[in-house]
Design an enzyme around this catalytic site. Structure first.
Site, PDB file in Angstrom:
ATOM      1  N   CYS B 408       5.047  15.598  38.882  1.00  0.00           N
ATOM      2  CA  CYS B 408       3.593  15.656  38.771  1.00  0.00           C
ATOM      3  C   CYS B 408       3.108  16.435  37.555  1.00  0.00           C
ATOM      4  CB  CYS B 408       3.005  16.224  40.050  1.00  0.00           C
ATOM      5  SG  CYS B 408       3.672  17.836  40.499  1.00  0.00           S
ATOM      6  N   HIS B 452       1.217  20.460  43.861  1.00  0.00           N
ATOM      7  CA  HIS B 452       0.996  19.229  43.115  1.00  0.00           C
ATOM      8  C   HIS B 452       0.081  19.530  41.921  1.00  0.00           C
ATOM      9  CE1 HIS B 452       1.186  14.986  42.577  1.00  0.00           C
ATOM     10  NE2 HIS B 452      -0.128  14.768  42.766  1.00  0.00           N
ATOM     11  N   ASP B 468      -4.842  10.694  39.776  1.00  0.00           N
ATOM     12  CA  ASP B 468      -3.507  11.246  39.999  1.00  0.00           C
ATOM     13  C   ASP B 468      -2.470  10.340  39.367  1.00  0.00           C
ATOM     14  OD1 ASP B 468      -1.219  12.399  40.808  1.00  0.00           O
ATOM     15  OD2 ASP B 468      -1.773  12.570  42.923  1.00  0.00           O
TER      16      ASP B 468
END
Lengths: 319, 651
Positions: B408, B452, B468
């Site tokens: 991430c 995250h 995202d």
């Protein structure tokens, strides 16, 4: 420094016992059996208990300060366990009873053995008994007999000292204690003198005793010339290739000692008693028969431990 | 007392003392440096062997150098002697060295009480239910050791059986302990400084470097537990924002905390209320679901609607918030636009070129540029891995055109740089995403491994929109969590059925946190709310505590004072008769047997002479005639006693 402190503590205790009898239970001696109950068991924290309390306090403040609830919970648990241990210390003594005391015999100056008979319905562990300088620790299930040695100094009746019974079971944090003051005295025999002359016996007692064959059959032995035929064990000899003769024990003939108070005019009172005590001891050791004549009492001829004890006890209680 | 304190330890006591110290060492082992733990364990073992097998004492010349070595090693490792971790290490070390000179009962007592203290210190590091239970069990050997120091015990049982009485004692102490725990007034503010932790816990940081999360992603300790008013949001909306990072220096993104700026406006279309219970992080940020509308007490909203607490979160922190899940955040960007376009000069030329080329291709269609970037991640041969290859100076160039693997942090960072290069205001947001919905407890468990990073881009008319990029590469990361995203790359305990069991078990930890760890001064004040008292002040609490202690002691005394007589019906009947006779003036004397007593009573009460003689014969027969009394004769005795008349003596 340390001895000073101890002396100070001793003095404080003596003062407390004089001024605060209710606190220390300076009890009158009481008849047996003595059962310990809640009215007479006291609990105080031990030094270690106080230290542990301080430690708990530190942990408590630390846990509160850091808002650490887990530590706080466990500290509370440890503290509550400490309180519970106090109850257990009490329970160790509660219901314990001293049912009887048997005393042995001892001459003045030697320790006298006491047998204390304790009983309890529940099992107890780590009960301690302090008697003067001696300290005992014992576990108890049902009944138990405890042997104590009591120091003696002079002849005569000796009142039993106050016994302290206590316990710091289970964790050593609290000390539960109580006094046992049995209304019982023990007799201390007079101390025999170390050395001295043998008794001077009256003339008629000096007659030579004829040696007499003993009455008791001791053993069988081989026949020797000169043995009386009536001593031959015929039945036993029939099963044997030689003649067997019954051998009889012939105790050395001994004079009877008639010990008299009035025969010792030259000595003072205690010295007389000490001498008589020595003679009694000698007579008993030599297996003599002896009697004892005292100013107001007469003990007839006899021998054996019971006779000896009776004589010694009579001597012990002479005024 | 002094005499018994100086008696040498018997082997059993010494074993128990050594066992207690071993328990302390084992409980502290997780946060001691491994070499210290191993050394102390071997000192403990050697000392035990030396005293038990060789019956020897430790020479005095050895003790002082060992002590000096302990102090030196702790100072050189931690930098100082004070503070939580070095303090605990020092306490454990001193305790183990104490065993070297443990020869008498007094030594053992000192050692064991200090062991209790050190056990409590282990709770500074971990207050979970498991840790607390383990520490409570660790108290058993010290208690058993203290017990074994008392002289005059019965023959000691096997070693492990020595632990049971301590267990019983602690169990008996539990009710009072719970009362005291509830009622002990908590401090509103600490008396002295909170413990400073030497080591920083791995957690979200206000600085994000690609691959900086790797420590965090394998740390599966709980980070927060969240309960919702109403149904929980679906998995792909469970984004917990912590830091909004706007500044990039070529290698890392940083969050700049500016306290006195008004939060940007938000137009909320849909809101949700929820309660967060945050595990200690030693940081000030409070993660929030999406965009919070207001800050909880003791915290404030920053410009980009991050929630920053006034003090670092050193203990479990509960807060309730309302957040917008559908919203327009900062609809007008105004003069701040340049700030979200910042890029360091002289880095990542190929990435910047790519971003500019998109702008050239799509013109003013920002949304199309975003889609182009996501398509690149999805179709460009990118791989999701927790162990990516290291990146060079031009990190984003290396990542986008060379290694094409990462997680991430890499994706959000690269995406944000691309957007800025294309002229779209963009920023990196870190926090948590996902979590396990515990249906039984009705709460969402978010672990540190759910950490995250994602991006937010500002689109005209929409405000800040969450994008995202990781989802483009590995949708499972978002829908199913970190474990599903990287199969085989996580430690064994984070995968499969074990993880799901641990997720279910976590409800116990939640109850523990709610009931015990979260029971603070505030909750305590509301303790008596069910009884109509809104605010319980400390003096009331202290009074209640005193009452509780008195009650507990009374209950204890009632238990202690109760005398349990053996169940002997014949004796009970005799007692009853004794009471009746005593009322008529014939009390049994101490030491008087039943026969003498009843004969005396018969003489003194001529009217009852025959009855009493008969009763005496019955009793004696019951007692002494048969080894086992027959039930008929027993009943006859009981009946006779019951019918025995009490006649007042008239003198």
């Amino acid at each position: 420094m340390r001895s000073n402190l101890r002396r100070l503590a001793q003095r404080a205790r003596v003062w407390a016992e004089r001024r605060l009898p209710a606190l220390t239970r300076l009890r009158q001696p009481e008849p047996l059996p003595i059962e310990l109950g809640r009215r007479r068991i006291y609990i105080v924290p031990t030094t270690f208990g106080l230290g542990f309390g301080v430690l708990l306090l530190v942990m408590l403040v630390g846990a509160l300060n850091y808002a650490n609830n887990a530590a706080l919970l466990l500290t509370c648990m440890l503290g509550a366990a400490t309180a519970a241990s106090m109850l257990l210390a009490f329970r160790t003594l509660d219901g314990l009873s001293l049912r009887g005391i048997r005393a042995g015999h001892a001459v003045a100056g030697e320790p006298l053995e006491l047998v204390l008979d304790f009983a309890a319905q529940r099992a107890r562990e780590s009960v301690r008994l302090d008697c003067a300088s001696e300290s005992l620790a014992f576990a108890l299930q049902g009944t138990t007999e405890l042997r104590l040695r009591l120091a003696t100094t002079r002849r005569g009746w000796l009142a039993l000292p106050r016994l302290r019974i206590w316990s710091s079971w289970p964790l050593g944090l609290f000390r539960a204690w109580s006094w046992l003051h049995p209304q019982q005295s023990v007799l201390v025999w007079p101390r025999p003198e170390a050395a001295g002359p043998p008794p001077v016996l009256p003339g008629d007692a000096r007659e030579r005793l004829r040696p007499q064959p003993g009455e008791e059959l001791a053993a069988l032995r081989d026949y020797r010339r000169g043995d009386a035929p009536r001593h031959i064990a015929w039945k036993a000899s029939a099963r044997h290739h030689d003649l067997l003769v019954k051998d009889f024990d012939r105790p050395e003939p001994r004079e009877t000692w008639r010990l008299e108070w009035d025969a010792l005019r030259a000595l003072d009172r205690e010295a007389r008693i000490a001498r008589l005590a020595r003679w009694l001891g000698d007579a008993e050791a030599q297996g003599r028969r002896y009697s004892l004549q005292l100013p107001h009492e007469r003990i007839d001829i006899g021998s054996g431990p019971a006779h000896y004890a009776r004589c010694m006890s009579t001597l012990a209680v002479l005024p | 007392m002094t005499k018994s304190a100086a008696t040498p330890l018997d082997p059993r006591s010494f074993d128990l003392v050594a066992f207690g110290l071993a328990a302390v060492l084992a409980l502290h082992a997780p946060h001691l440096p491994w070499w210290l733990g191993v050394t102390l364990a071997s000192i403990l073992g050697l000392r035990w062997w030396q005293r038990r097998r060789q019956r020897a004492r430790t020479p005095a010349w050895l003790k002082l150098p060992l002590l000096a070595a302990l102090l030196l090693s702790i100072v050189s490792w931690y930098g100082n002697l004070f503070g939580q971790a070095p303090g605990a290490a020092l306490a454990v070390g001193l305790l183990v060295l104490k065993l070297l000179e443990t020869e008498t009962a007094r030594d053992a007592r000192v050692g064991m009480s200090f062991a209790c203290f050190t056990l409590m210190a282990a709770l500074l590091f971990d207050q979970s239910l498991t840790a607390t239970t383990t520490v409570a069990l660790g108290l058993l050997p010290p208690l058993a050791a203290l017990r074994s120091l008392e002289p005059g015990r019965r023959a000691p049982p096997a070693l492990w059986r020595e632990l049971l009485p301590g267990f019983g004692l602690l169990a008996a102490a539990l009710p009072l302990a719970l009362l005291a725990f509830l009622l002990l007034p908590r401090l509103n503010s600490p008396l002295w400084g909170a413990p400073n932790t030497g080591e920083q816990r791995t957690g979200l940081s206000d600085r994000m470097t690609p691959a900086g999360f790797t420590q965090l992603l394998v740390d599966d300790s709980p980070a927060l537990r969240v309960g919702f008013d109403g149904p929980p949001p679906p998995p792909d909306l469970r984004y917990f924002r912590a830091y909004v990072m706007g500044h990039y220096d070529g290698s890392s993104w940083t969050y700049r905390d500016v306290a006195n700026q008004l939060p940007v406006p938000v137009e909320a279309a849909q809101t949700i209320r929820y309660h967060v219970s945050l595990e200690p992080t030693r940081q000030r940020v409070l993660p929030t679901l999406d965009v919070p509308l207001a800050a909880p007490p003791g915290a404030s909203l920053r410009r980009d609607r991050e929630v920053i607490a006034d003090k670092p979160v050193d203990s479990l922190r509960d807060y309730t918030l309302e957040s917008a899940t559908r919203y327009r955040l900062e609809p007008k960007l105004g003069r701040h636009r340049a700030r979200w376009l910042q890029l360091p000069a002289g880095f990542d030329p190929r990435t910047l070129a790519l971003g500019r080329s998109w702008r050239a291709r799509y013109g003013s269609d920002d949304a199309a540029i975003v889609q182009a970037a996501l398509a690149l991640f999805h179709d460009g041969g990118f791989r999701y891995t927790l162990a990516p290859a290291p990146l060079g100076r031009d990190a984003m160039d290396d990542f986008l055109f060379d290694t094409r693997e990462g997680f991430c942090e890499h994706y959000s960072s690269a995406f944000t740089v691309l957007m800025r290069a294309a002229g779209i205001p963009a920023r990196v947001v870190t926090g948590y995403q996902g979590g396990y919905w515990n249906a039984l407890g009705g709460y969402l468990l978010v672990r540190n491994s759910d950490a995250h990073a994602w991006s937010e881009v500002w689109l005209a008319g929409h405000g800040w929109v969450r994008v995202d990029p990781t989802a483009a590469v590995r949708p499972q990361r978002i829908s199913m969590g970190a474990a599903a995203a990287a199969p085989g790359q996580l430690p064994w305990y984070q995968s499969g059925w074990l993880q799901s069991m641990r997720n279910r078990w976590d409800i116990v930890n939640r109850w523990w946190n709610l009931g015990v760890n979260g029971f603070d001064a505030l909750r305590q004040r509301g303790l008596l709310k069910p009884f109509g008292i809104r605010d319980t002040d400390p003096s009331t609490l202290a009074l209640l505590l005193a009452v509780a202690c008195v009650l507990a002691m009374a209950a204890g005394l009632a238990w202690v004072w109760r005398r349990r007589e053996p169940e002997d019906p014949a004796r009970t009947a005799l007692r009853q008769l004794e009471r009746k006779l005593a009322r008529q003036g014939v009390a049994r004397l101490a030491g008087e047997g039943p026969r003498d007593y009843l004969q005396r009573a018969a003489r003194m009460l001529p009217a009852q002479h025959d009855r009493l003689t008969e009763l005496m014969h019955r009793y004696l027969e019951l007692r002494y005639a048969h080894p086992e009394p027959t039930s008929e004769s027993l009943r006859a005795l009981q009946r006779a006693v019951r019918d025995f008349p009490v006649v007042r003596m008239v003198k």
